[in-house]
Design a protein around this motif. Structure first.
Motif: not given
Ligand code: BGC
Length: 428
Positions: A42-45, A74-77, A97-99, A150-152, A346-348, A386-388
């Motif tokens: 994952h890329w949650w740091t 690395g944001g965005g992955g 994996a976060q895909i 689900v993120h907005r 936690n994640k928003g 922008a987020h795949g």
């Molecule tokens: C992910 C989020 C993450 C963000 C910043 C996004 O692409 O979906 O989970 O927090 O990137 O890293």
């Protein structure tokens, strides 16, 4: 910065190599991980992200499944996906994996993914998940991934004290944004907190696309890839508006991480940040309260619309029963109501599944939940490119490169449109 064409050919080469090695990987995939343990990429740091992923780790530990952390910052992955490809090529992919989005199909087509349909059927996922979520989680009709949220993405995070001090009001259109941002700047603030990384440029670009063009245009141009919609006066206006934002970003933005940009809003150095609601996790970790310390509003021109970004874990095929069982436990835990509640607090983000109480969530989450439902009914629920979530990784890379090349140069709006159209055509 890499040109779109390079990235596209890299993607193509990578796909070929991955294809050839898929079979080897399937045999070796569980070698590095012991039984009843999952290795999770994952890329949650950031602060908020780490709190979220730690809860998943705790949940699994409670269920007797160990955790080997495979975090790639690395944001965005983008970095995480590069590392994942090299691990897959060397025949040693992680357990999960976060895909996200169409990439799940790409990995599924290459034969890497495990079928977790048994868990999904036993727990009635088809009825727990909105179709817009479950469709993405399936490959050839079988579940291969589990959604955590689900993120907005079309949000703007603002510091109300900064606005008040500058005599400015939080803008609801892009035209007004330019006016209010000038006031913030004249009062000595950075108007737009931004990190100059390609995915962040693409995140702001996407908000401008939706705010200037509306959902129909967004879908035609950036989901259907309709060339007439892409090569249009609306796209020209999008680039003009996007270009006008260059003046509101500070000189230190290149390379800045997104959460550092969020902290500029938290600390009152900047007025607003355009960012998905993972930003809320940072306000939470900093102990800030919504409504007083910070305000969430839809990105200018996008109120009522919802750009969705669903985080999910895809599971890699395993060759032994214990690893498969550990995966199944992870998949089942992810869809639990308590996991979906705490993780998303936690994640928003908001829960991916239905039937989770709204009670503990704040007003931003309620707005996101309401917008998800109403936008779905009105046709303005759109996937985040922008987020795949909207395009193949090759086309997505081409759009990101065009947005970032434009934003970080003095390219004219007309040239921005031409480059976007050409690079999408080359990547299709
Ligand atoms: C992910 C989020 C993450 C963000 C910043 C996004 O692409 O979906 O989970 O927090 O990137 O890293």
């Amino acid at each position: 910065m890499m040109g779109g064409v390079n990235i596209i050919s890299m993607e193509k080469n990578m796909k070929n190599t991955i294809s050839t090695l898929a079979a080897t990987a399937l045999l070796a995939s569980s070698a590095a991980v012991s039984a009843a343990e999952v290795e999770v990429l994952h890329w949650w740091t950031s602060g908020g992200e780490a709190a979220s992923v730690n809860y998943l780790k705790e949940k699994l530990s409670g269920a007797g499944v160990g955790w080997t952390d495979f975090a790639v910052a690395g944001g965005g992955g983008e970095n995480a996906m590069t590392v994942l490809k090299s691990r897959a090529i060397s025949g040693n992919p992680p357990t999960a994996a976060q895909i996200k989005g169409p990439s799940i199909q790409e990995w599924g087509d290459l034969g890497f993914l495990a079928d977790i349909d048994g868990v999904a059927q036993a727990n009635d996922w088809d009825n727990l998940l909105p179709a817009v979520v479950s469709d993405v989680m399936k490959h050839n009709g079988k579940y291969v991934a589990a959604p955590v949220n689900v993120h907005r993405v079309n949000w703007m995070w603002s510091n109300p004290e900064v606005y008040a001090y500058a005599g400015a009001t939080i803008p609801t259109t892009w035209d007004d944004f330019m006016v209010q941002a000038k006031k913030l700047q004249n009062a000595g603030f950075i108007a737009l907190a931004h990190g100059g990384q390609p995915w962040q440029d693409a995140t702001v670009f996407e908000a401008v696309v939706l705010g200037v063009g509306g959902a129909d245009y967004y879908n035609k141009a950036f989901v259907d890839l309709d060339m007439d919609a892409l090569d249009s006066a609306t796209t020209l206006k999008v680039f003009e508006t996007f270009g006008n934002l260059r003046q509101f970003v500070d000189a230190n933005s290149p390379g800045r991480d997104w959460n550092v940009a969020t902290s500029m809003v938290i600390e009152g150095k900047a007025g607003s940040q355009i960012m998905g609601d993972w930003a809320k996790g940072e306000f939470k970790v900093a102990g800030k309260s919504v409504g007083t310390d910070y305000v969430c509003t839809a990105a200018p021109g996008t109120s009522g619309a919802h750009t969705f970004n669903i985080d999910s874990f895809a599971f890699f095929a395993q060759s032994d029963a214990a690893s498969t069982e550990a995966q199944n436990v992870m998949a089942a835990e992810i869809l639990g109501t308590d996991f979906q509640t705490v993780f998303n607090l936690n994640k928003g983000s908001i829960p991916a599944r239905l039937g989770v109480s709204r009670a503990e969530f704040d007003t931003c989450a309620h707005d996101s939940m309401d917008a998800f439902v109403s936008a779905s009914a009105s046709g303005s629920l759109v996937p985040s490119f922008a987020h795949g979530m909207a395009m193949s990784s090759a086309v997505g890379g081409a759009v990101t490169d065009s947005a970032t090349n434009f934003f970080n140069s003095d390219q004219s709006a007309a040239d921005g449109v031409a480059q976007l159209v050409a690079s999408i055509k080359a990547a299709m």
